[in-house]
Write a protein that holds these residues in place. Structure first.
Motif, mmCIF file in Angstrom:
data_model
loop_
_atom_site.group_PDB
_atom_site.id
_atom_site.type_symbol
_atom_site.label_atom_id
_atom_site.label_comp_id
_atom_site.label_asym_id
_atom_site.label_seq_id
_atom_site.Cartn_x
_atom_site.Cartn_y
_atom_site.Cartn_z
ATOM 1 N N ASN A 245 -79.081 -54.305 23.002
ATOM 2 C CA ASN A 245 -78.822 -53.624 24.270
ATOM 3 C C ASN A 245 -80.009 -53.777 25.222
ATOM 4 N N PHE A 246 -79.683 -53.988 26.512
ATOM 5 C CA PHE A 246 -80.685 -54.135 27.562
ATOM 6 C C PHE A 246 -80.253 -53.285 28.746
ATOM 7 N N GLU A 247 -81.239 -52.728 29.467
ATOM 8 C CA GLU A 247 -80.961 -51.931 30.666
ATOM 9 C C GLU A 247 -81.780 -52.464 31.830
ATOM 10 N N LYS B 183 -77.417 -48.749 37.774
ATOM 11 C CA LYS B 183 -77.950 -48.955 36.429
ATOM 12 C C LYS B 183 -77.029 -49.953 35.737
ATOM 13 N N CYS B 184 -77.630 -51.032 35.242
ATOM 14 C CA CYS B 184 -76.864 -52.080 34.573
ATOM 15 C C CYS B 184 -77.210 -52.066 33.093
ATOM 16 N N GLU B 185 -76.214 -51.842 32.267
ATOM 17 C CA GLU B 185 -76.385 -51.889 30.818
ATOM 18 C C GLU B 185 -75.694 -53.151 30.313
ATOM 19 N N VAL B 186 -76.427 -53.931 29.523
ATOM 20 C CA VAL B 186 -75.891 -55.177 28.987
ATOM 21 C C VAL B 186 -75.975 -55.108 27.467
ATOM 22 N N ASN C 269 -71.511 -57.987 27.406
ATOM 23 C CA ASN C 269 -70.680 -56.922 27.964
ATOM 24 C C ASN C 269 -71.524 -56.147 28.965
ATOM 25 N N PHE C 270 -71.086 -56.135 30.221
ATOM 26 C CA PHE C 270 -71.803 -55.483 31.312
ATOM 27 C C PHE C 270 -71.150 -54.153 31.648
ATOM 28 N N HIS C 271 -71.976 -53.145 31.897
ATOM 29 C CA HIS C 271 -71.509 -51.893 32.484
ATOM 30 C C HIS C 271 -72.484 -51.556 33.604
ATOM 31 N N ILE C 272 -71.989 -51.602 34.835
ATOM 32 C CA ILE C 272 -72.818 -51.349 36.014
ATOM 33 C C ILE C 272 -72.255 -50.112 36.708
ATOM 34 N N ALA C 273 -73.095 -49.094 36.870
ATOM 35 C CA ALA C 273 -72.642 -47.850 37.485
ATOM 36 C C ALA C 273 -73.716 -47.318 38.426
ATOM 37 N N GLU D 277 -67.083 -52.799 34.672
ATOM 38 C CA GLU D 277 -67.199 -53.258 33.290
ATOM 39 C C GLU D 277 -66.660 -54.681 33.237
ATOM 40 N N GLU D 278 -67.510 -55.607 32.795
ATOM 41 C CA GLU D 278 -67.152 -57.025 32.729
ATOM 42 C C GLU D 278 -67.662 -57.626 31.432
ATOM 43 N N GLN D 279 -67.087 -58.765 31.071
ATOM 44 C CA GLN D 279 -67.531 -59.501 29.891
ATOM 45 C C GLN D 279 -67.747 -60.960 30.262
#
Length: 174
Positions: free
Chosen positions: A20-22, A44-47, A59-63, A84-86
């Motif tokens: 996991n990366f932020e 905040k982008c969590e990968v 897997n990206f989650h950007i909020a 949310e993207e992949q």
């Protein structure tokens, strides 16, 4: 573009499995892209990187929020973004063709750049028509502009003389 270097993941030293990366995505990030639709942001982008022997699955989650201009009252307001993207990246030395869904990584490469992907995902998430959430009832909404707009639309409805040609067509509908 050197400031975008921090949005890269060096994957060669990583063990197989999930990592996991932020990343903080802010105004400085979007200022690196000329002609960007987004100028201000607090995202905040969590990968989640799933490293496998032949590929990487990202897997990206950007909020967060971006600065947007309301199309009705023309004031700046915070637009909420939740994406949310992949993305799949394969290890190969040959081109996979025109498949836009898969990134090819050569055997000599050692990191994957995420800045372009993050920029693309956020830009695509910007609504085509941007309007304040609760029109006229928020601190950032321009009430004077909305009043002028409502007055103009009401006066246009009153001054509008119907075209007599439409009356003949309305009779056909009955």
């Amino acid at each position: 573009m050197k400031s975008l270097k921090k949005y890269s993941i060096p994957y060669t030293g990583l063990a197989l499995g999930k990592h996991n990366f932020e990343y903080a995505v802010d105004d400085a990030f979007f200022s690196e892209f000329e002609y960007s639709l987004v100028k201000t942001a607090d995202l905040k982008c969590e990968v989640e990187l799933d490293k496998q022997e032949t590929m990487l699955i990202l897997n990206f989650h950007i909020a967060g929020t971006i600065g947007a201009t309301c199309d009705r009252c023309l004031s700046q307001y915070p637009q909420v973004i939740d994406v949310e993207e992949q993305q799949i990246a394969k290890f190969t030395d040959e081109e996979l063709g025109d498949d836009e869904d898969i990134i090819t990584l050569g055997k000599n490469e050692h990191e994957i750049a995420l800045a372009g992907l993050i920029y693309e995902y956020v830009t695509v998430a910007v609504p085509f028509v941007t309007v304040c959430d609760d029109e006229g009832n928020t601190s950032y909404c321009d009430k004077d502009m909305l009043d002028k707009l409502n007055n103009l639309s009401a006066s246009n409805e009153q001054n509008e003389n119907p075209d007599p040609r439409w009356d003949a067509l309305k009779k056909l509908n009955k």
